[in-house]
Motif scaffolding. Structure first.
Motif, PDB file in Angstrom:
ATOM      1  N   GLY A 117       1.044  -1.589  -0.380  1.00 28.66           N
ATOM      2  CA  GLY A 117       0.090   0.009  -0.069  1.00 28.66           C
ATOM      3  C   GLY A 117       0.550   1.230  -0.258  1.00 28.66           C
ATOM      4  O   GLY A 117       2.563   1.285   0.374  1.00 28.66           O
ATOM      5  N   PHE A 118       0.075   2.300  -0.153  1.00 33.62           N
ATOM      6  CA  PHE A 118       1.007   3.499  -0.238  1.00 33.62           C
ATOM      7  C   PHE A 118       1.265   3.756   0.940  1.00 33.62           C
ATOM      8  O   PHE A 118       2.841   4.301   1.112  1.00 33.62           O
ATOM      9  N   GLU A 119       0.948   3.678   1.890  1.00 36.14           N
ATOM     10  CA  GLU A 119       1.509   3.891   2.942  1.00 36.14           C
ATOM     11  C   GLU A 119       2.815   3.102   3.052  1.00 36.14           C
ATOM     12  O   GLU A 119       3.547   3.872   4.075  1.00 36.14           O
ATOM     13  N   SER A 120       2.757   2.428   3.415  1.00 39.68           N
ATOM     14  CA  SER A 120       4.362   1.453   3.545  1.00 39.68           C
ATOM     15  C   SER A 120       5.377   1.604   2.102  1.00 39.68           C
ATOM     16  O   SER A 120       6.204   1.757   3.231  1.00 39.68           O
ATOM     17  N   LEU A 121       4.887   1.947   1.222  1.00 40.83           N
ATOM     18  CA  LEU A 121       6.114   2.912   0.519  1.00 40.83           C
ATOM     19  C   LEU A 121       6.122   4.432   1.304  1.00 40.83           C
ATOM     20  O   LEU A 121       7.954   4.456   1.630  1.00 40.83           O
ATOM     21  N   TYR A 122       5.100   5.235   1.620  1.00 45.68           N
ATOM     22  CA  TYR A 122       5.574   6.107   2.247  1.00 45.68           C
ATOM     23  C   TYR A 122       6.608   6.081   3.062  1.00 45.68           C
ATOM     24  O   TYR A 122       7.611   6.541   2.951  1.00 45.68           O
ATOM     25  N   ASN A 123       6.786   4.983   4.435  1.00 43.32           N
ATOM     26  CA  ASN A 123       7.062   5.122   5.587  1.00 43.32           C
ATOM     27  C   ASN A 123       8.370   4.423   5.130  1.00 43.32           C
ATOM     28  O   ASN A 123       9.848   4.735   5.890  1.00 43.32           O
ATOM     29  N   ARG A 124       9.155   3.461   3.638  1.00 45.70           N
ATOM     30  CA  ARG A 124       9.878   3.412   3.495  1.00 45.70           C
ATOM     31  C   ARG A 124      10.408   4.539   3.092  1.00 45.70           C
ATOM     32  O   ARG A 124      12.396   4.948   3.014  1.00 45.70           O
ATOM     33  N   LEU A 125      10.063   5.701   2.800  1.00 47.58           N
ATOM     34  CA  LEU A 125      10.679   6.874   2.583  1.00 47.58           C
ATOM     35  C   LEU A 125      11.251   7.677   3.698  1.00 47.58           C
ATOM     36  O   LEU A 125      12.587   7.777   3.811  1.00 47.58           O
ATOM     37  N   PHE A 126      10.715   7.092   5.466  1.00 50.93           N
ATOM     38  CA  PHE A 126      10.359   8.665   6.197  1.00 50.93           C
ATOM     39  C   PHE A 126       9.509   7.870   6.974  1.00 50.93           C
ATOM     40  O   PHE A 126       7.835   8.396   6.874  1.00 50.93           O
ATOM     41  N   THR A 219      -4.095  14.503   4.844  1.00 53.90           N
ATOM     42  CA  THR A 219      -2.718  14.990   4.343  1.00 53.90           C
ATOM     43  C   THR A 219      -1.781  14.383   4.967  1.00 53.90           C
ATOM     44  O   THR A 219      -1.445  13.010   5.392  1.00 53.90           O
ATOM     45  N   THR A 220      -1.143  14.114   3.478  1.00 49.80           N
ATOM     46  CA  THR A 220       0.153  13.747   3.611  1.00 49.80           C
ATOM     47  C   THR A 220       1.679  14.191   3.803  1.00 49.80           C
ATOM     48  O   THR A 220       2.633  13.380   4.059  1.00 49.80           O
ATOM     49  N   GLN A 221       1.105  15.336   4.365  1.00 49.32           N
ATOM     50  CA  GLN A 221       2.079  16.004   4.665  1.00 49.32           C
ATOM     51  C   GLN A 221       2.731  16.386   6.144  1.00 49.32           C
ATOM     52  O   GLN A 221       1.182  16.864   6.758  1.00 49.32           O
ATOM     53  N   PHE A 222       3.471  16.388   6.651  1.00 52.91           N
ATOM     54  CA  PHE A 222       3.734  15.753   8.370  1.00 52.91           C
ATOM     55  C   PHE A 222       4.197  17.760   8.802  1.00 52.91           C
ATOM     56  O   PHE A 222       5.013  18.057   7.773  1.00 52.91           O
ATOM     57  N   PRO A 223       4.441  18.059   9.360  1.00 52.10           N
ATOM     58  CA  PRO A 223       5.301  19.238  10.217  1.00 52.10           C
ATOM     59  C   PRO A 223       6.133  19.206  10.363  1.00 52.10           C
ATOM     60  O   PRO A 223       6.462  18.265  11.646  1.00 52.10           O
ATOM     61  N   ILE A 224       7.279  20.284   9.626  1.00 51.41           N
ATOM     62  CA  ILE A 224       8.672  20.148  10.855  1.00 51.41           C
ATOM     63  C   ILE A 224       8.649  20.761  11.516  1.00 51.41           C
ATOM     64  O   ILE A 224       8.687  22.213  10.806  1.00 51.41           O
ATOM     65  N   TYR A 225       9.207  21.368  12.671  1.00 46.93           N
ATOM     66  CA  TYR A 225       8.832  22.496  13.932  1.00 46.93           C
ATOM     67  C   TYR A 225       9.770  22.865  14.089  1.00 46.93           C
ATOM     68  O   TYR A 225      10.893  22.274  14.956  1.00 46.93           O
TER      69      TYR A 225
END
Length: 332
Positions: A117-126, A219-225
């Protein structure tokens, strides 16, 4: 992932794949053997064939595997020293039947096939969720308990929303309004105010709003503070992100850079007025030059971030001599 359009989903998958295989020529053709492919990435040792689909039908996965398997033989003839891997990426977690098609297809393709799934691929990125968990335990700007300056753990419930003046429209704007604006791709804004005006509290509120949207798959955007005071002397955004993730204790700091470059983050940059060196010349010109030089990191974040990345920063009202100097320093 809430995307029903195949073309949009394919583009999201390619964005991640380009970061997973950064050495790949970005101009590589997506056409091979007379057919269009969702993604082809040669990392020098392995050719990765990507097919992406929003369909939940097993037949769609079966057909994508068959199409990709036909390409495997051609790649092996042209690049006999390369390995080949087929990736089938689904918008939602793959069904058991879709995964089973991947198992069956390996014999035909004679190469690894991963159905994910997309989330699994996303988690490979970060691993953004682990990053956000770690970030919650780190100070947010200048937030302190007014009764104890050493106490940085001010509960979220203590936040009282304040309103700011929108200088663009000469009207009032609330933090809730900024939260809505920052969800639009490419929003850029700055919160300017005196010391103690509530800038860091407002930014933390925005951070947790974006955190909640990400956590709930809105959203697929997570915040970086970033506390910019932690990055005095740095000018390269990549180095700043690696330092930040390292300070948090994240196991893969460089992956944060990949996620940022892929456009999967919202930047919250607190304290541009805290980037200046403590030793400054007394002349007005040198003071301005020093402030401009100290703001290069912020300026580079603005210019190097993907166009869809929203950014909000904050700093003291009278740090710059006037708005013209401020725009010259921090607006690209």
């Amino acid at each position: 992932m809430n995307i029903s359009n195949d073309a949009a989903f394919e583009e999201e998958v390619r964005k991640i794949a380009k970061q997973l295989f950064p050495g790949v020529n970005p101009n590589d053709s997506r056409y091979a053997d007379g057919r269009e492919r969702d993604g082809l990435f040669d990392d020098g040792e392995c050719v990765h064939i990507f097919e992406a689909t929003v369909s939940k039908k097993t037949d769609k996965v079966k057909n994508d595997i068959r199409k990709s398997s036909e390409l495997v033989g051609k790649i092996r003839r042209e690049k006999p020293t390369h390995n080949v891997k087929i990736w089938i990426v689904t918008a939602e977690p793959p069904t058991a039947d879709q995964i089973e098609e991947g198992v069956k297809g390996r014999a035909r393709a004679r190469c690894p096939i991963e159905v994910c799934g997309f989330e699994s691929l996303y988690n490979r990125l970060f691993d953004a969720r682990e990053f956000l968990r770690l970030r919650s335990n780190y100070p947010f700007g200048s937030i302190r308990n007014p009764d104890n300056d050493n106490d940085k753990n001010v509960p979220l419930s203590e936040y009282i929303e304040v309103r700011f003046c929108d200088r663009a429209g000469n009207s009032e704007i609330s933090v809730s309004d900024i939260c809505k604006k920052i969800q639009s791709p490419g929003y850029r804004g700055a919160i300017i105010g005196d010391y103690g005006a509530g800038k860091s509290m407002a930014l933390r509120h925005i951070y947790y709003k974006m955190y909640s949207l990400f956590e709930n798959h809105k959203t697929t955007q997570f915040p970086i503070y970033l506390n910019l005071r932690d990055h005095f002397g740095q000018t390269d955004p990549s180095e700043a992100l690696i330092r930040h993730a390292t300070k948090l204790g994240h196991p893969s700091p460089h992956r944060l850079v990949s996620a940022w470059r892929a456009g999967y983050s919202t930047l919250i940059l607190d304290g541009f007025d805290e980037l200046s060196p403590t030793q400054l010349s007394s002349t007005t010109r040198n003071l301005r030059d020093a402030r401009l030089a100290a703001s290069i990191l912020l300026s580079n974040f603005l210019s190097e971030s993907p166009v869809q990345t929203s950014i909000v920063c904050a700093g003291r009202l009278h740090y710059f001599d006037d708005e013209k100097e401020m725009r010259r320093a921090i607006v690209t």
